[in-house]
Design a protein around this motif. Structure first.
Motif, PDB file in Angstrom:
ATOM      1  N   MET A 129       0.873  -1.281  -0.068  1.00  0.00           N
ATOM      2  CA  MET A 129       0.128  -0.014  -0.119  1.00  0.00           C
ATOM      3  C   MET A 129       0.944   1.236  -0.162  1.00  0.00           C
ATOM      4  O   MET A 129       1.901   1.417   0.783  1.00  0.00           O
ATOM      5  N   LEU A 130       0.296   2.414  -0.643  1.00  0.00           N
ATOM      6  CA  LEU A 130       0.952   3.684  -0.573  1.00  0.00           C
ATOM      7  C   LEU A 130      -0.205   4.575   0.285  1.00  0.00           C
ATOM      8  O   LEU A 130      -1.117   4.727  -0.076  1.00  0.00           O
ATOM      9  N   TYR A 131       0.821   5.091   1.355  1.00  0.00           N
ATOM     10  CA  TYR A 131      -0.205   6.044   1.989  1.00  0.00           C
ATOM     11  C   TYR A 131       0.564   7.422   1.465  1.00  0.00           C
ATOM     12  O   TYR A 131       1.505   7.823   1.835  1.00  0.00           O
ATOM     13  N   ALA A 132      -0.532   8.095   0.675  1.00  0.00           N
ATOM     14  CA  ALA A 132       0.156   9.548   0.150  1.00  0.00           C
ATOM     15  C   ALA A 132      -0.620  10.775   0.913  1.00  0.00           C
ATOM     16  O   ALA A 132      -1.644  10.899   0.969  1.00  0.00           O
ATOM     17  N   VAL A 133       0.149  11.588   1.619  1.00  0.00           N
ATOM     18  CA  VAL A 133      -0.411  12.726   2.017  1.00  0.00           C
ATOM     19  C   VAL A 133      -0.685  13.980   1.242  1.00  0.00           C
ATOM     20  O   VAL A 133       0.485  14.491   0.858  1.00  0.00           O
ATOM     21  N   LEU A 134      -1.850  13.887   0.838  1.00  0.00           N
ATOM     22  CA  LEU A 134      -1.992  15.143   0.046  1.00  0.00           C
ATOM     23  C   LEU A 134      -2.262  16.572   0.423  1.00  0.00           C
ATOM     24  O   LEU A 134      -1.994  17.387   0.005  1.00  0.00           O
ATOM     25  N   ARG A 135      -2.554  16.641   1.858  1.00  0.00           N
ATOM     26  CA  ARG A 135      -2.750  18.043   2.387  1.00  0.00           C
ATOM     27  C   ARG A 135      -2.359  17.389   3.847  1.00  0.00           C
ATOM     28  O   ARG A 135      -2.890  16.507   4.414  1.00  0.00           O
ATOM     29  N   GLY A 136      -1.849  18.449   4.464  1.00  0.00           N
ATOM     30  CA  GLY A 136      -1.711  18.528   6.018  1.00  0.00           C
ATOM     31  C   GLY A 136      -0.631  17.542   6.518  1.00  0.00           C
ATOM     32  O   GLY A 136       0.620  17.561   5.766  1.00  0.00           O
ATOM     33  N   ALA A 137      -0.668  16.892   7.511  1.00  0.00           N
ATOM     34  CA  ALA A 137       0.660  15.877   7.845  1.00  0.00           C
ATOM     35  C   ALA A 137      -0.014  14.643   8.368  1.00  0.00           C
ATOM     36  O   ALA A 137      -1.108  14.767   8.929  1.00  0.00           O
ATOM     37  N   ALA A 138       0.852  13.775   8.652  1.00  0.00           N
ATOM     38  CA  ALA A 138       0.296  12.424   9.244  1.00  0.00           C
ATOM     39  C   ALA A 138       1.354  11.669  10.001  1.00  0.00           C
ATOM     40  O   ALA A 138       2.604  12.022   9.538  1.00  0.00           O
ATOM     41  N   GLU A 139       1.097  10.819  10.817  1.00  0.00           N
ATOM     42  CA  GLU A 139       2.164   9.982  11.500  1.00  0.00           C
ATOM     43  C   GLU A 139       1.704   8.436  10.981  1.00  0.00           C
ATOM     44  O   GLU A 139       0.635   8.121  10.957  1.00  0.00           O
ATOM     45  N   VAL A 140       2.784   7.669  10.618  1.00  0.00           N
ATOM     46  CA  VAL A 140       2.699   6.308  10.140  1.00  0.00           C
ATOM     47  C   VAL A 140       3.482   5.589  11.202  1.00  0.00           C
ATOM     48  O   VAL A 140       5.040   6.014  11.089  1.00  0.00           O
ATOM     49  N   GLU A 141       3.189   4.577  11.653  1.00  0.00           N
ATOM     50  CA  GLU A 141       3.801   3.667  12.460  1.00  0.00           C
ATOM     51  C   GLU A 141       3.950   2.093  11.597  1.00  0.00           C
ATOM     52  O   GLU A 141       2.999   1.848  11.282  1.00  0.00           O
ATOM     53  N   THR A 142       5.238   1.749  11.538  1.00  0.00           N
ATOM     54  CA  THR A 142       5.450   0.353  10.746  1.00  0.00           C
ATOM     55  C   THR A 142       6.919   0.117  11.202  1.00  0.00           C
ATOM     56  O   THR A 142       7.871   0.876  11.172  1.00  0.00           O
ATOM     57  N   GLY A 143       7.129  -1.154  10.977  1.00  0.00           N
ATOM     58  CA  GLY A 143       8.382  -1.783  11.650  1.00  0.00           C
ATOM     59  C   GLY A 143       8.999  -1.270  12.791  1.00  0.00           C
ATOM     60  O   GLY A 143       9.994  -1.169  13.134  1.00  0.00           O
TER      61      GLY A 143
END
Length: 497
Positions: free
Chosen positions: A22-36
């Motif tokens: 999967m691709l998680y693309a941030v188009l606007r704003g910001a995000a936190e992604v936790e993996t591994g």
């Protein structure tokens, strides 16, 4: 950016183990992604590609838009940061619309590929929860060449290797062998990046020879040891992040939705370009930014010119009340209008936005459009469509009894509002559900039984009559892994099919 001025939500979905990349693309704003085991902070126009098998948790900041779509990794096996420039957003949104499953001939995921960039640092495997296995894990990390039996005897004396393997899997979700292999490869990757000799690295991390080491390294990283060393050197020299190969995916001729009868009222939006709707025998044109509500139980089909984008805004159960046939669409705004794309994501995913009312888009389409006055026929059509969405196996006699109406009255109301006889209408509604279920990974046999068909050939004939091909030959992509990655086990609730 994420900092003191942006607060992430306190309540968040648990991580999901991906069964497709999967691709998680941030188009606007910001995000936190936790993996591994790591937490990555992503800003607008960036993203992260996560391979199948990894556990990922996505946490958008308030006001952010994160687009989750399945994307092939071009041979990668490691989570990779990705540049998502603004000129790529439209193509990514087309890919997202494709995965929603409403466009005829949708080919599913893996049409976009990542290219370029250096390798990402290998994330560590999850640590055991218990103190005893933590001691063992530390020993195996510090001495990767050590045999498991010897490590068990030293770290947890009195335990059998089999007991260790069973408890280790329960605590980490990884087998001991896979866990040790990841740690060996992580140590090797660091040494290779330092320019160490290949044979020396292989022996240092516990392999008897270069061939066995190279196989393990390639299986874990998707790169040979030599390729890793070269890519690491290039990345250190300033290679740009990975890019998304867009190709010419959406340059083809016009597309259409497949003909259907929905069990719920559905709002649909011409987010880009235009579309033409045929609903209940009427033709309705949608210019860019227009939206319309298709009433439950009404046969419908959209035709979408080349370059246009049609997105479902949301849905409501027919239990909420009847809705008249559309006469003129609402003008609610195009892709850049605040709140509309957010409403789509809130309706069909649980990871793209936070604190967004999923009914916002539906209400905008409903309140701004012009519809025919409702009649008792509209009430009855909505009720029977909702009933069959929940109990698709019912015969007409049973449905009429459940609704408290005469069979002749029910058949006449469907004929007047849907424009077809009851038997043809019911077949179209059932085959709408059947095609949705194929997109959820169910087999033709399972679907046939659930719809009340005594024999699979009879179901296949009905499916072919509606969709032009047998269920096994239509090549409907299995979209269930994508929906699970979005936080949904089903496409939508059963009453909204």
């Amino acid at each position: 950016m994420i900092g003191n001025d942006i607060v992430l939500p306190a309540v968040q979905l648990p991580g999901v183990r991906l069964s497709e990349s999967m691709l998680y693309a941030v188009l606007r704003g910001a995000a936190e992604v936790e993996t591994g085991g790591e937490i990555l902070r992503l800003e607008s126009c960036t993203g992260i590609w996560v391979p199948a098998g990894d556990v990922v948790a996505v946490r958008p900041a308030l006001g952010a838009v994160v687009l989750p779509i399945p994307v092939a990794g071009g041979g990668r096996a490691l989570a990779t940061r990705v540049a998502v420039p603004k000129h790529a957003h439209t193509s990514l949104l087309h890919a997202f619309a494709n995965v929603l499953g409403h466009v005829d001939g949708a080919t599913g995921p893996a049409q976009l590929e990542l290219s370029g960039g250096g390798p990402e640092r290998l994330a560590p495997p999850p640590a055991p929860a218990s103190e005893a296995l933590g001691v063992l894990a530390k020993l195996l990390t510090e001495r990767p060449e050590m045999r498991l039996a010897d490590a068990v005897a030293e770290a947890v004396p009195g335990w059998s290797v089999r007991t260790v393997q069973r408890r280790f899997l329960a605590e980490t979700g990884w087998s001991v062998a896979a866990w040790v292999r990841r740690q060996r490869v992580r140590a090797a990757a660091k040494l290779l990046a330092e320019g160490r000799d290949l044979q020396w690295v292989a022996h240092t991390v516990g392999y008897s020879g270069v061939p066995a080491f190279s196989r393990a390294f390639s299986e874990s990283t998707g790169l040979s040891p030599g390729q890793w060393r070269h890519s690491s050197a290039a990345a250190t020299a300033g290679v740009v992040p990975a890019e998304i190969g867009l190709g010419h995916l959406w340059e083809a001729a016009e597309r259409r939705t497949w003909t259907r009868v929905n069990g719920a009222h559905v709002a649909v939006w011409a987010a880009l370009g235009s579309a033409n709707l045929v609903v209940g025998g009427r033709n309705v044109h949608l210019s860019e930014g227009d939206a319309v509500v298709v009433p439950a139980g009404t046969p419908n089909e959209f035709r979408i010119p080349s370059g246009s984008m049609l997105l479902p805004l949301g849905f409501r159960s027919a239990h909420t009340g009847e809705i008249g046939a559309p006469l003129r669409p609402a003008s609610i705004g195009s892709l850049g209008t605040a709140g509309l794309l957010e409403a789509v994501l809130a309706s069909y995913t649980k990871v793209g936005v936070i604190d967004v009312d999923p009914d916002h888009g539906f209400q905008a389409a409903l309140s701004g459009s012009v519809r025919a006055p409702t009649t008792n026929d509209d009430v009855l059509l909505g009720r029977v469509a909702n009933l069959y969405a929940r109990e698709p196996y019912l015969r007409m006699t049973g449905a009429a009894a459940r609704l408290g109406v005469d069979e002749r009255e029910l058949g006449a109301a469907v004929q007047r509002r849907a424009g077809v006889q009851f038997s043809a209408w019911l077949r179209l509604l059932r085959m709408t559900r059947a095609r949705n279920q194929l997109g959820d990974g169910e087999t033709p046999s399972e679907i046939s039984r659930g719809l009340g068909y005594a024999h699979l050939p009879a179901f296949s004939r009905a499916f072919r009559a509606v969709h032009g091909a047998a269920p096994a030959g239509l090549s409907v992509p299995n979209l269930k892994p994508t929906r699970a990655a979005w936080g949904r086990e089903m496409r939508v609730p059963a009453t909204a099919l």
